[in-house]
Scaffold this active site. Structure first.
Site, PDB file in Angstrom:
ATOM      1  N   GLU A 219      34.552  33.740  40.951  1.00  0.00           N
ATOM      2  CA  GLU A 219      35.710  33.714  41.842  1.00  0.00           C
ATOM      3  C   GLU A 219      36.957  33.932  41.003  1.00  0.00           C
ATOM      4  OE1 GLU A 219      36.088  30.263  44.417  1.00  0.00           O
ATOM      5  OE2 GLU A 219      38.255  30.225  44.100  1.00  0.00           O
TER       6      GLU A 219
ATOM      7  N   GLU B  82      47.322  30.645  43.725  1.00  0.00           N
ATOM      8  CA  GLU B  82      47.180  29.465  44.570  1.00  0.00           C
ATOM      9  C   GLU B  82      48.476  28.675  44.474  1.00  0.00           C
ATOM     10  OE1 GLU B  82      43.099  27.483  45.280  1.00  0.00           O
ATOM     11  OE2 GLU B  82      43.114  28.050  43.160  1.00  0.00           O
TER      12      GLU B  82
END
Length: 278
Positions: free
Chosen positions: A156, A161
């Protein structure tokens, strides 16, 4: 953002024919050409030829103990207007037409991804976006493998974020079998920007067979190199698709609670562009 891939036919977008250059020049490497883009210039629901909706949840509920439901084909949660993609999270609760259809969640949101539409192995990925401010919000721009695989073994890449209780910080992280947040071994970096949620910033990923580099506004701040030790540390040799979403609460985003005054909140995306080596 932790997620287990769904079983969807693999679609690898070929880079053999480059698209015309956009009006705004990106900071892509000189030997790369644009192969895919969404400039969000068509008003209404997101372009169905480019984006799918991820509404999947596991049998125990929503990933990471999040408190939102991801809706599909709902303009209140995902729409294009004024040249921007709007992903909006709302505190709908029992006001929803069918509360049960939304998993009994108080919040509705959207998670868009290119899975089944387009995916790429290596390249330069660039997104210009404005984050929502508010404690309890957890927007993200990230990638997962197109082919089904066990998380985190298949890898991933978190390009961006943002958690609302850290209003001036962007995070970039990778997850693999050897390095992931379940083990507490995830590898990443953060960058502090005073205007992280009050103005637009450009997030980019340069992914090659040798390294992953994440930048914001053209400034690299996280690099992860292929150590040559195999899939445990470097599973990044297969096509990935792009994901964009806003979560509410959860094991990280809700660590310091949820501000009820933050809703509705939205992430605005000016464009998403993908370049690959000529």
């Amino acid at each position: 953002m932790q997620q287990i891939s769904l079983t969807v036919p693999v679609f690898l977008l070929a880079a053999c024919a480059a698209l015309p250059a956009p009006a705004t020049t990106a900071a892509a490497p000189e030997d790369y050409s644009l192969v895919w883009a969404d400039e969000f210039d068509k008003v209404g629901l997101p372009d169905a030829t480019k984006w799918n909706y991820d509404t999947y949840r596991n049998k125990d509920g929503w990933w990471n103990d999040e408190q939102q439901y991801y809706a599909a084909d709902r303009q209140e949660n995902a729409r294009v207007e004024n040249g921007h993609l709007i992903i909006q999270v709302r505190k709908d609760g029992t006001q929803l037409t069918s509360f049960a259809d939304y998993g009994g969640q108080d919040y509705s949101s959207a998670r868009l991804f290119t899975k089944g539409k387009a995916s790429w192995q290596y390249g330069y990925f660039e997104m210009r976006a404005k984050m929502p401010c508010g404690r309890g919000l957890w927007p993200a721009i990230w990638t997962l493998p197109e082919a089904p695989g066990k998380w985190p073994d298949s890898g991933e890449i978190d390009i961006m974020e943002y958690v609302g209780f850290q209003p001036t910080t962007f995070h970039a992280t990778i997850h693999t079998r050897d390095y992931n947040h379940v083990k507490g071994t995830e590898v990443g970096e953060r960058i502090n920007i005073n205007t992280a949620c009050t103005t637009f910033h450009t997030h980019s990923l340069l992914w090659t067979p040798d390294a992953i580099t994440v930048s914001v506004d053209g400034k690299p701040y996280f690099t992860y190199k292929n150590d040559g030790k195999g899939e445990g540390s470097w599973p990044f040799d297969q096509p990935h698709h792009i994901i964009m979403n806003i979560a509410v609460g959860g094991s990280w985003g809700g660590r310091e609670g949820i501000d009820a005054k933050a809703f509705p909140a939205q992430m605005e995306v000016d464009y998403v562009r993908v370049y690959q080596r000529n």
